[in-house]
Design a protein around this motif. Structure first.
Motif, mmCIF file in Angstrom:
data_model
loop_
_atom_site.group_PDB
_atom_site.id
_atom_site.type_symbol
_atom_site.label_atom_id
_atom_site.label_comp_id
_atom_site.label_asym_id
_atom_site.label_seq_id
_atom_site.Cartn_x
_atom_site.Cartn_y
_atom_site.Cartn_z
ATOM 1 N N GLU A 89 15.396 -64.152 42.840
ATOM 2 C CA GLU A 89 15.571 -64.557 41.448
ATOM 3 C C GLU A 89 14.629 -65.698 41.077
ATOM 4 N N ARG A 90 14.237 -66.519 42.057
ATOM 5 C CA ARG A 90 13.377 -67.667 41.787
ATOM 6 C C ARG A 90 11.935 -67.406 42.191
ATOM 7 N N LEU A 91 11.699 -66.262 42.840
ATOM 8 C CA LEU A 91 10.333 -65.915 43.224
ATOM 9 C C LEU A 91 9.665 -64.982 42.232
ATOM 10 N N LEU A 92 10.405 -63.972 41.776
ATOM 11 C CA LEU A 92 9.825 -62.919 40.953
ATOM 12 C C LEU A 92 10.657 -62.719 39.691
ATOM 13 N N PRO A 93 10.027 -62.269 38.621
ATOM 14 C CA PRO A 93 10.789 -61.987 37.403
ATOM 15 C C PRO A 93 11.560 -60.682 37.536
ATOM 16 N N SER A 94 12.707 -60.619 36.886
ATOM 17 C CA SER A 94 13.455 -59.368 36.816
ATOM 18 C C SER A 94 12.790 -58.445 35.808
ATOM 19 N N MET A 107 2.148 -60.913 45.437
ATOM 20 C CA MET A 107 2.870 -60.651 44.193
ATOM 21 C C MET A 107 3.285 -61.957 43.525
ATOM 22 N N VAL A 108 3.728 -62.930 44.328
ATOM 23 C CA VAL A 108 4.141 -64.214 43.762
ATOM 24 C C VAL A 108 2.946 -64.960 43.185
ATOM 25 N N ARG A 109 1.814 -64.944 43.903
ATOM 26 C CA ARG A 109 0.621 -65.621 43.394
ATOM 27 C C ARG A 109 0.140 -64.972 42.103
ATOM 28 N N SER A 110 0.206 -63.639 42.053
ATOM 29 C CA SER A 110 -0.211 -62.951 40.836
ATOM 30 C C SER A 110 0.694 -63.318 39.671
ATOM 31 N N ALA A 111 2.009 -63.379 39.947
ATOM 32 C CA ALA A 111 2.945 -63.769 38.889
ATOM 33 C C ALA A 111 2.677 -65.199 38.428
ATOM 34 N N HIS A 112 2.354 -66.071 39.371
ATOM 35 C CA HIS A 112 2.078 -67.466 39.023
ATOM 36 C C HIS A 112 0.816 -67.578 38.169
ATOM 37 N N ASP A 113 -0.220 -66.810 38.536
ATOM 38 C CA ASP A 113 -1.468 -66.865 37.778
ATOM 39 C C ASP A 113 -1.273 -66.363 36.355
#
Length: 273
Positions: A200-205, A239-245
């Motif tokens: 829940e805190r790493l990736l968006p739903s 995936m997390v880095r891509s979401a952060h970018d």
């Protein structure tokens, strides 16, 4: 139909008559079997080996062979024309009565299981069905089923708008895992063991069909310490880095409408955007 068949055609039936005769002892039966199988004439069943020849073959003394032959003769299976002591052997021949019984037994058996001399085996018509020789069923293609197969072969689609792009299709196949089920808890437990925050805190739903959930490298994490788990971990980090970018400016989440800022790998608190 009363004519007896050649001995070669009723040999087994002739021997069966003697085998099933409880009054015939083993020595007499062994001598009769040896004569029928090793010396009998093809047409008449006649044979004429000496007592010594028979005894040497079955491991009996000549006198024992003579007594056994007398018992076979007394039982009505064989006639004996006794020879002289000047080199003329005795002659043994199945009796007409025994041959007739064997012929009747053979013909009764042929009525039950008729045999073909040309082809061998049972003489019975071949059964066939009206089915086509072409395999499979003749039916129109199911378009929905074909689409499902193509979707399964192609793997999960990339999701650039959801902040999870950046994982090449040819290396990692993403699996959608709905929120609130045991697989999400398995991932959260594994992430906690390696010092990472929950999903829940790493990736968006994201919404997939009628469910909210996450696109992950696998339905459940691989065993800890395995090469497969290391590959899953690398994919998750990408995936997390891509979401952060993509969300470094804390843009509103298209699903929930709230701002989402992913947590850096290895930390336990979210950054405030």
């Amino acid at each position: 139909m009363s004519e007896t068949l050649p001995f070669c055609k009723i040999k087994l039936q002739y021997l069966l008559e003697m085998v099933t005769d409880h009054d015939l002892d083993d020595n007499a039966l062994r001598v009769a079997l040896y004569l029928a199988l090793a010396h009998a004439d093809h047409e008449t069943g006649e044979s004429h080996p000496s007592f010594e020849t028979i005894g040497a073959a079955i491991g009996k003394h000549a006198k024992s062979v003579k007594r056994a032959l007398n018992k076979v003769e007394a039982a009505g299976y064989m006639t004996i024309e006794r020879g002289t002591n000047k080199g003329k052997s005795s002659r043994y021949r199945p009796t007409e009565t025994a041959l007739k019984r064997a012929t009747i037994r053979r013909r009764e058996g042929d009525k039950i299981v008729p045999l073909s001399r040309a082809k061998g085996g049972h003489s019975c018509p071949q059964s066939r069905t009206g089915l086509s020789s072409k395999g499979g069923q003749d039916r129109p293609p199911n378009r929905k089923q074909e689409l499902r197969k193509e979707h399964g072969r192609g793997g999960a689609t990339d999701l650039p708008d959801e902040g999870q792009s950046g994982v090449p299709h040819d290396r990692h196949q993403l699996i959608f895992v709905p929120r609130g089920i045991c697989f999400v808890r398995d991932w959260d437990d594994r992430l906690a063991r390696v010092g990472m925050p929950p999903l829940e805190r790493l990736l968006p739903s994201v919404r997939h069909g009628q469910h909210l959930g996450f696109w992950l490298p696998a339905r459940t994490p691989a065993p800890l310490g395995s090469a497969k788990w290391e590959a899953q971990k690398v994919a998750l980090e990408k995936m997390v880095r891509s979401a952060h970018d993509r969300r470094e400016n804390a843009a509103p989440d298209p699903v929930s409408g709230s701002a989402f800022v992913p947590i850096s790998m290895g930390t336990t608190r979210a950054k405030n955007g």
